[in-house]
Design a protein around this motif. Structure first.
Motif, mmCIF file in Angstrom:
data_model
loop_
_atom_site.group_PDB
_atom_site.id
_atom_site.type_symbol
_atom_site.label_atom_id
_atom_site.label_comp_id
_atom_site.label_asym_id
_atom_site.label_seq_id
_atom_site.Cartn_x
_atom_site.Cartn_y
_atom_site.Cartn_z
ATOM 1 N N MET A 51 14.585 -26.320 -22.197
ATOM 2 C CA MET A 51 14.011 -26.357 -23.549
ATOM 3 C C MET A 51 14.962 -26.938 -24.587
ATOM 4 S SD MET A 51 10.971 -25.386 -23.075
ATOM 5 C CE MET A 51 10.124 -24.944 -24.576
ATOM 6 N N MET A 86 12.212 -16.532 -24.709
ATOM 7 C CA MET A 86 12.097 -17.283 -23.452
ATOM 8 C C MET A 86 13.088 -16.772 -22.410
ATOM 9 S SD MET A 86 11.248 -21.223 -24.473
ATOM 10 C CE MET A 86 12.502 -21.457 -25.716
ATOM 11 N N GLY A 99 11.627 -13.567 -21.110
ATOM 12 C CA GLY A 99 10.472 -13.852 -20.252
ATOM 13 C C GLY A 99 10.900 -14.408 -18.904
ATOM 14 N N LYS A 157 12.571 -11.509 -16.820
ATOM 15 C CA LYS A 157 11.672 -10.522 -16.187
ATOM 16 C C LYS A 157 10.847 -11.153 -15.065
ATOM 17 C CE LYS A 157 7.425 -10.541 -18.862
ATOM 18 N NZ LYS A 157 6.178 -9.847 -18.961
ATOM 19 N N GLU A 193 7.111 -8.521 -13.048
ATOM 20 C CA GLU A 193 6.398 -9.419 -13.967
ATOM 21 C C GLU A 193 5.194 -8.758 -14.635
ATOM 22 O OE1 GLU A 193 6.064 -13.595 -14.308
ATOM 23 O OE2 GLU A 193 5.963 -12.254 -16.010
ATOM 24 N N GLU A 194 4.357 -8.104 -13.822
ATOM 25 C CA GLU A 194 3.126 -7.507 -14.353
ATOM 26 C C GLU A 194 3.388 -6.257 -15.172
ATOM 27 O OE1 GLU A 194 -0.183 -8.436 -13.888
ATOM 28 O OE2 GLU A 194 0.633 -10.311 -13.118
ATOM 29 N N ILE A 196 7.646 -8.877 -29.985
ATOM 30 C CA ILE A 196 7.889 -10.032 -30.851
ATOM 31 C C ILE A 196 9.382 -9.996 -31.221
ATOM 32 C CG2 ILE A 196 7.287 -11.060 -33.095
ATOM 33 C CD1 ILE A 196 4.920 -10.925 -31.124
ATOM 34 N N ASN A 243 1.694 -13.870 -26.613
ATOM 35 C CA ASN A 243 2.351 -12.759 -27.295
ATOM 36 C C ASN A 243 2.591 -13.107 -28.768
ATOM 37 O OD1 ASN A 243 3.521 -10.259 -27.411
ATOM 38 N ND2 ASN A 243 5.454 -10.873 -26.479
ATOM 39 N N THR A 296 5.394 -17.119 -22.355
ATOM 40 C CA THR A 296 6.385 -16.504 -21.460
ATOM 41 C C THR A 296 5.720 -15.483 -20.537
ATOM 42 O OG1 THR A 296 6.877 -14.849 -23.149
ATOM 43 C CG2 THR A 296 8.338 -16.742 -23.034
ATOM 44 N N GLU A 297 4.513 -15.072 -20.885
ATOM 45 C CA GLU A 297 3.801 -14.053 -20.089
ATOM 46 C C GLU A 297 3.037 -14.737 -18.965
ATOM 47 O OE1 GLU A 297 4.121 -10.936 -20.345
ATOM 48 O OE2 GLU A 297 4.737 -10.489 -22.388
ATOM 49 N N GLY A 298 3.601 -14.731 -17.762
ATOM 50 C CA GLY A 298 2.975 -15.467 -16.672
ATOM 51 C C GLY A 298 2.466 -14.603 -15.534
ATOM 52 N N GLY A 299 2.275 -13.314 -15.786
ATOM 53 C CA GLY A 299 1.804 -12.417 -14.741
ATOM 54 C C GLY A 299 0.375 -12.735 -14.321
ATOM 55 N N HIS A 311 -2.388 -11.460 -16.640
ATOM 56 C CA HIS A 311 -2.553 -12.259 -17.857
ATOM 57 C C HIS A 311 -3.299 -13.555 -17.560
ATOM 58 C CE1 HIS A 311 0.814 -9.887 -19.784
ATOM 59 N NE2 HIS A 311 -0.099 -9.914 -20.720
ATOM 60 N N ARG A 354 3.970 -22.082 -18.264
ATOM 61 C CA ARG A 354 4.949 -21.037 -18.538
ATOM 62 C C ARG A 354 6.162 -21.612 -19.275
ATOM 63 N NH1 ARG A 354 5.875 -16.137 -15.121
ATOM 64 N NH2 ARG A 354 7.110 -15.071 -16.650
ATOM 65 N N LYS A 355 6.608 -20.910 -20.320
ATOM 66 C CA LYS A 355 7.861 -21.273 -21.001
ATOM 67 C C LYS A 355 9.021 -20.732 -20.171
ATOM 68 C CE LYS A 355 5.898 -20.392 -25.604
ATOM 69 N NZ LYS A 355 5.988 -19.460 -26.757
#
Lengths: 190, 127
Positions: A57, A131, A134, A137, A144-145, A151, B59, B88-91, B94, B108-109
Protein backbone atom coordinates in the motif's frame (compact mmCIF):
# COMPACT_ATOMS: atom_id res chain seq x y z
CA UNK A 1 -3.08 8.63 27.24
CA UNK A 2 -2.32 7.30 30.71
CA UNK A 3 -4.08 4.86 32.93
CA UNK A 4 -3.44 2.85 36.03
CA UNK A 5 -0.15 1.02 35.73
CA UNK A 6 0.89 -2.26 37.24
CA UNK A 7 4.42 -3.49 37.87
CA UNK A 8 5.70 -5.10 34.74
CA UNK A 9 8.66 -7.17 33.62
CA UNK A 10 9.94 -6.46 30.15
CA UNK A 11 11.97 -8.88 28.07
CA UNK A 12 13.67 -7.39 25.03
CA UNK A 13 15.11 -9.56 22.30
CA UNK A 14 15.87 -9.50 18.62
CA UNK A 15 13.63 -11.59 16.42
CA UNK A 16 15.71 -14.53 15.09
CA UNK A 17 14.07 -14.33 11.65
CA UNK A 18 14.18 -10.61 10.90
CA UNK A 19 16.36 -9.13 13.64
CA UNK A 20 13.65 -6.62 14.59
CA UNK A 21 13.61 -5.55 18.20
CA UNK A 22 10.68 -6.90 20.08
CA UNK A 23 9.70 -6.93 23.68
CA UNK A 24 7.34 -9.02 25.69
CA UNK A 25 5.96 -7.36 28.75
CA UNK A 26 4.02 -9.15 31.41
CA UNK A 27 2.55 -8.31 34.75
CA UNK A 28 4.00 -10.77 37.27
CA UNK A 29 0.85 -10.76 39.36
CA UNK A 30 -1.57 -11.01 36.47
CA UNK A 31 0.47 -12.89 33.92
CA UNK A 32 -1.31 -14.70 31.16
CA UNK A 33 -1.50 -15.36 27.48
CA UNK A 34 -4.25 -14.64 25.03
CA UNK A 35 -6.74 -17.50 24.62
CA UNK A 36 -5.35 -18.03 21.14
CA UNK A 37 -1.62 -18.51 20.68
CA UNK A 38 -0.30 -19.40 17.22
CA UNK A 39 2.48 -21.88 16.74
CA UNK A 40 5.64 -19.82 16.36
CA UNK A 41 4.20 -16.93 18.35
CA UNK A 42 2.96 -13.51 17.32
CA UNK A 43 6.16 -11.97 15.94
CA UNK A 44 6.33 -13.66 12.51
CA UNK A 45 2.64 -12.95 11.87
CA UNK A 46 2.94 -9.32 12.91
CA UNK A 47 6.14 -8.84 10.94
CA UNK A 48 4.59 -10.37 7.84
CA UNK A 49 1.48 -8.17 8.16
CA UNK A 50 3.61 -5.02 8.52
CA UNK A 51 5.77 -5.95 5.52
CA UNK A 52 2.73 -6.55 3.31
CA UNK A 53 0.97 -3.32 4.22
CA UNK A 54 4.04 -1.13 3.78
CA UNK A 55 5.27 -2.78 0.60
CA UNK A 56 1.89 -3.12 -1.09
CA UNK A 57 0.00 0.00 0.00
CA UNK A 58 2.87 2.41 0.59
CA UNK A 59 5.23 1.00 -2.01
CA UNK A 60 8.16 1.03 0.38
CA UNK A 61 10.07 -1.87 1.91
CA UNK A 62 10.64 -1.80 5.65
CA UNK A 63 14.07 -1.99 7.26
CA UNK A 64 15.46 -3.10 10.57
CA UNK A 65 16.13 -0.88 13.59
CA UNK A 66 16.36 -1.21 17.34
CA UNK A 67 15.61 2.45 18.06
CA UNK A 68 13.84 2.74 21.42
CA UNK A 69 10.52 4.57 21.74
CA UNK A 70 11.23 8.31 21.97
CA UNK A 71 10.35 10.35 25.02
CA UNK A 72 9.44 14.00 24.85
CA UNK A 73 9.29 14.32 21.06
CA UNK A 74 6.00 14.71 19.24
CA UNK A 75 4.71 11.41 17.96
CA UNK A 76 1.54 10.20 16.31
CA UNK A 77 -0.04 6.94 17.48
CA UNK A 78 -2.91 5.13 15.77
CA UNK A 79 -4.79 2.52 17.80
CA UNK A 80 -7.17 -0.17 16.58
CA UNK A 81 -9.00 -2.41 19.02
CA UNK A 82 -9.39 -6.15 18.52
CA UNK A 83 -12.33 -7.96 20.09
CA UNK A 84 -13.41 -11.58 20.01
CA UNK A 85 -11.18 -14.63 19.98
CA UNK A 86 -8.27 -12.30 20.49
CA UNK A 87 -8.82 -9.12 22.46
CA UNK A 88 -6.54 -6.14 22.82
CA UNK A 89 -5.11 -3.29 20.79
CA UNK A 90 -2.75 -2.76 17.90
CA UNK A 91 -0.77 0.50 17.95
CA UNK A 92 1.34 2.08 15.22
CA UNK A 93 3.54 4.96 16.39
CA UNK A 94 6.03 7.25 14.66
CA UNK A 95 7.11 10.87 14.59
CA UNK A 96 5.08 13.47 12.74
CA UNK A 97 7.42 13.74 9.75
CA UNK A 98 7.30 9.97 9.23
CA UNK A 99 3.50 9.97 9.46
CA UNK A 100 3.48 12.74 6.81
CA UNK A 101 5.75 10.64 4.64
CA UNK A 102 3.34 7.68 4.96
CA UNK A 103 0.40 9.89 3.98
CA UNK A 104 2.42 11.18 1.03
CA UNK A 105 3.21 7.67 -0.20
CA UNK A 106 -0.45 6.68 0.07
CA UNK A 107 -1.70 9.74 -1.78
CA UNK A 108 1.14 10.11 -4.26
CA UNK A 109 1.82 13.69 -3.20
CA UNK A 110 4.19 15.48 -0.85
CA UNK A 111 2.69 16.02 2.61
CA UNK A 112 4.48 18.38 4.98
CA UNK A 113 3.86 18.66 8.73
CA UNK A 114 1.50 21.45 9.79
CA UNK A 115 -2.02 22.25 10.89
CA UNK A 116 -3.39 21.99 7.35
CA UNK A 117 -2.13 18.42 6.91
CA UNK A 118 -2.93 17.20 10.43
CA UNK A 119 -6.29 15.57 9.63
CA UNK A 120 -5.03 13.77 6.55
CA UNK A 121 -1.92 12.52 8.38
CA UNK A 122 -4.03 11.13 11.26
CA UNK A 123 -6.38 9.55 8.73
CA UNK A 124 -3.46 7.91 6.90
CA UNK A 125 -1.83 6.51 10.02
CA UNK A 126 -5.20 5.24 11.26
CA UNK A 127 -5.71 3.43 7.97
CA UNK A 128 -2.20 1.94 8.12
CA UNK A 129 -2.92 0.65 11.62
CA UNK A 130 -6.29 -0.72 10.47
CA UNK A 131 -4.68 -2.57 7.58
CA UNK A 132 -1.87 -3.98 9.75
CA UNK A 133 -4.44 -5.19 12.30
CA UNK A 134 -6.59 -6.71 9.55
CA UNK A 135 -3.65 -8.41 7.85
CA UNK A 136 -2.40 -9.65 11.23
CA UNK A 137 -5.69 -11.25 12.30
CA UNK A 138 -6.11 -12.84 8.87
CA UNK A 139 -2.82 -14.67 9.47
CA UNK A 140 -3.93 -16.29 12.71
CA UNK A 141 -5.38 -19.71 11.90
CA UNK A 142 -9.06 -19.93 12.82
CA UNK A 143 -9.37 -16.37 14.07
CA UNK A 144 -10.42 -14.39 11.00
CA UNK A 145 -14.14 -14.95 11.62
CA UNK A 146 -13.98 -14.50 15.36
CA UNK A 147 -12.24 -11.15 15.72
CA UNK A 148 -13.60 -7.71 14.97
CA UNK A 149 -11.64 -4.50 14.54
CA UNK A 150 -12.61 -1.10 15.90
CA UNK A 151 -12.51 2.17 14.01
CA UNK A 152 -8.99 3.66 14.47
CA UNK A 153 -8.25 6.27 17.14
CA UNK A 154 -5.27 8.60 16.73
CA UNK A 155 -3.30 10.33 19.47
CA UNK A 156 -0.72 13.08 18.92
CA UNK A 157 1.48 14.65 21.52
CA UNK A 158 4.90 15.06 23.02
CA UNK A 159 4.75 13.04 26.19
CA UNK A 160 2.44 10.12 26.64
CA UNK A 161 2.57 6.42 27.28
CA UNK A 162 0.00 3.78 26.50
CA UNK A 163 -0.65 1.23 29.21
CA UNK A 164 -2.82 -1.83 29.15
CA UNK A 165 -4.60 -2.41 32.45
CA UNK A 166 -5.63 -5.94 31.65
CA UNK A 167 -3.85 -9.27 31.92
CA UNK A 168 -1.89 -10.36 28.94
CA UNK A 169 1.21 -9.65 26.96
CA UNK A 170 2.77 -6.95 24.84
CA UNK A 171 4.71 -7.56 21.68
CA UNK A 172 6.54 -4.66 20.08
CA UNK A 173 8.30 -4.50 16.74
CA UNK A 174 10.38 -1.56 15.58
CA UNK A 175 11.31 -1.11 11.95
CA UNK A 176 12.22 1.65 9.52
CA UNK A 177 10.07 3.24 6.88
CA UNK A 178 12.10 5.55 4.62
CA UNK A 179 14.93 5.21 7.15
CA UNK A 180 12.77 6.59 9.99
CA UNK A 181 11.74 4.40 12.93
CA UNK A 182 8.19 3.14 13.35
CA UNK A 183 6.95 1.12 16.31
CA UNK A 184 4.09 -1.36 16.18
CA UNK A 185 2.86 -2.84 19.42
CA UNK A 186 0.30 -5.51 20.06
CA UNK A 187 -1.27 -5.62 23.52
CA UNK A 188 -3.24 -8.79 23.96
CA UNK A 189 -5.54 -9.46 26.87
CA UNK A 190 -5.77 -12.85 28.45
CA UNK B 1 -14.21 2.78 -22.77
CA UNK B 2 -17.44 4.34 -21.56
CA UNK B 3 -17.26 7.14 -18.99
CA UNK B 4 -17.86 5.80 -15.49
CA UNK B 5 -19.58 7.46 -12.53
CA UNK B 6 -18.27 5.83 -9.38
CA UNK B 7 -19.26 6.05 -5.72
CA UNK B 8 -16.48 5.30 -3.23
CA UNK B 9 -17.48 4.67 0.38
CA UNK B 10 -14.82 4.62 3.08
CA UNK B 11 -14.43 6.49 6.38
CA UNK B 12 -10.81 7.20 5.44
CA UNK B 13 -10.43 10.09 2.98
CA UNK B 14 -6.92 8.82 2.21
CA UNK B 15 -8.28 5.40 1.28
CA UNK B 16 -10.96 6.97 -0.94
CA UNK B 17 -8.18 8.77 -2.85
CA UNK B 18 -6.14 5.56 -3.09
CA UNK B 19 -9.12 3.66 -4.48
CA UNK B 20 -9.77 6.45 -6.99
CA UNK B 21 -6.13 6.26 -8.10
CA UNK B 22 -6.41 2.48 -8.46
CA UNK B 23 -9.46 2.88 -10.70
CA UNK B 24 -7.55 5.28 -12.93
CA UNK B 25 -4.56 2.92 -12.98
CA UNK B 26 -6.95 0.12 -13.95
CA UNK B 27 -7.75 2.11 -17.07
CA UNK B 28 -11.25 3.24 -16.14
CA UNK B 29 -12.47 6.46 -17.73
CA UNK B 30 -13.83 8.21 -14.64
CA UNK B 31 -16.32 10.96 -15.46
CA UNK B 32 -17.11 11.67 -11.82
CA UNK B 33 -16.28 10.16 -8.44
CA UNK B 34 -18.77 10.63 -5.62
CA UNK B 35 -17.39 10.06 -2.13
CA UNK B 36 -19.13 9.02 1.09
CA UNK B 37 -17.64 8.56 4.56
CA UNK B 38 -20.15 5.93 5.69
CA UNK B 39 -23.18 3.96 4.57
CA UNK B 40 -25.67 6.66 5.49
CA UNK B 41 -23.88 9.26 3.37
CA UNK B 42 -23.70 6.71 0.55
CA UNK B 43 -27.47 6.10 0.63
CA UNK B 44 -28.04 9.88 0.54
CA UNK B 45 -25.71 10.13 -2.45
CA UNK B 46 -27.47 7.33 -4.33
CA UNK B 47 -30.85 9.01 -3.83
CA UNK B 48 -29.67 11.96 -5.95
CA UNK B 49 -26.88 10.57 -8.13
CA UNK B 50 -26.79 7.87 -10.77
CA UNK B 51 -23.69 5.70 -10.63
CA UNK B 52 -22.18 2.87 -12.70
CA UNK B 53 -19.94 1.40 -10.01
CA UNK B 54 -19.89 1.34 -6.20
CA UNK B 55 -16.85 0.47 -4.06
CA UNK B 56 -17.40 0.18 -0.33
CA UNK B 57 -15.49 -0.50 2.85
CA UNK B 58 -17.24 -2.60 5.52
CA UNK B 59 -15.95 -1.35 8.86
CA UNK B 60 -17.22 2.25 9.11
CA UNK B 61 -18.85 4.41 11.78
CA UNK B 62 -22.54 5.47 11.64
CA UNK B 63 -23.53 2.79 9.11
CA UNK B 64 -21.21 -0.03 8.07
CA UNK B 65 -20.84 -1.45 4.58
CA UNK B 66 -23.04 -4.52 5.12
CA UNK B 67 -25.92 -2.43 6.46
CA UNK B 68 -25.43 -0.06 3.53
CA UNK B 69 -25.77 -3.00 1.12
CA UNK B 70 -28.91 -4.23 2.88
CA UNK B 71 -30.54 -0.79 2.89
CA UNK B 72 -29.56 0.00 -0.70
CA UNK B 73 -31.10 -3.29 -1.82
CA UNK B 74 -34.23 -2.70 0.29
CA UNK B 75 -34.71 0.80 -1.13
CA UNK B 76 -33.79 -0.23 -4.68
CA UNK B 77 -30.94 2.28 -4.85
CA UNK B 78 -27.93 2.09 -7.13
CA UNK B 79 -29.78 1.12 -10.30
CA UNK B 80 -28.12 -2.28 -10.45
CA UNK B 81 -24.60 -0.86 -10.47
CA UNK B 82 -22.02 -3.49 -9.48
CA UNK B 83 -20.83 -3.17 -5.88
CA UNK B 84 -17.29 -4.15 -4.93
CA UNK B 85 -16.28 -4.42 -1.29
CA UNK B 86 -12.74 -3.23 -0.42
CA UNK B 87 -12.02 -4.01 3.19
CA UNK B 88 -9.76 -5.48 5.86
CA UNK B 89 -12.64 -7.75 6.91
CA UNK B 90 -12.20 -10.80 4.71
CA UNK B 91 -13.85 -13.56 6.72
CA UNK B 92 -16.14 -16.03 4.97
CA UNK B 93 -19.16 -14.82 6.92
CA UNK B 94 -18.59 -11.22 5.84
CA UNK B 95 -18.08 -12.26 2.23
CA UNK B 96 -21.20 -14.46 2.24
CA UNK B 97 -23.26 -11.70 3.84
CA UNK B 98 -22.00 -9.12 1.35
CA UNK B 99 -22.77 -11.39 -1.59
CA UNK B 100 -26.24 -12.13 -0.17
CA UNK B 101 -26.90 -8.39 -0.01
CA UNK B 102 -25.81 -7.90 -3.61
CA UNK B 103 -22.04 -7.38 -3.65
CA UNK B 104 -20.44 -8.40 -6.93
CA UNK B 105 -16.90 -8.82 -5.66
CA UNK B 106 -14.50 -8.54 -2.79
CA UNK B 107 -11.00 -7.10 -2.47
CA UNK B 108 -8.98 -7.38 0.67
CA UNK B 109 -6.76 -4.55 1.95
CA UNK B 110 -3.85 -4.27 1.40
CA UNK B 111 -4.46 -4.54 -2.33
CA UNK B 112 -2.45 -3.91 -5.48
CA UNK B 113 -3.95 -1.98 -8.42
CA UNK B 114 -3.93 -5.15 -10.51
CA UNK B 115 -6.41 -6.74 -8.10
CA UNK B 116 -8.77 -3.80 -8.57
CA UNK B 117 -8.30 -4.06 -12.32
CA UNK B 118 -8.93 -7.82 -12.30
CA UNK B 119 -12.15 -7.44 -10.35
CA UNK B 120 -13.57 -4.33 -12.00
CA UNK B 121 -12.87 -4.67 -15.69
CA UNK B 122 -15.08 -7.77 -16.15
CA UNK B 123 -17.89 -5.93 -14.35
CA UNK B 124 -17.46 -2.84 -16.51
CA UNK B 125 -17.55 -4.85 -19.73
CA UNK B 126 -21.10 -5.81 -18.88
CA UNK B 127 -22.22 -2.16 -18.84
Amino acid sequence: MTSTTHPTHTLQQHCPQCDALWSRMSNPKRQGKSRVYPEGGWIPLLRSAITDVFEIMLGCPVGVTDTPLPTGTTTVTAIVGLAGQITGTMNVRCDEATACSMAGHMLGIEVTPGPESHAIVCDALGEVCNMVAGAFKARIPGVEEGCSLSIPTVITGGSYEIHSISNGERVMISFTFNESPVWVSLDLHE
Amino acid sequence: MKEIRALIIDDSAVMRKMVTRSLTQAGLNLAVVFEAGNGEEALASLRVNQVDLILSDINMPVMDGLEFLRRAKEEGLGGGAPILMITTEGGETHVAQAVAYGASGYIRKPFVPDQVKGCILPLMEKL
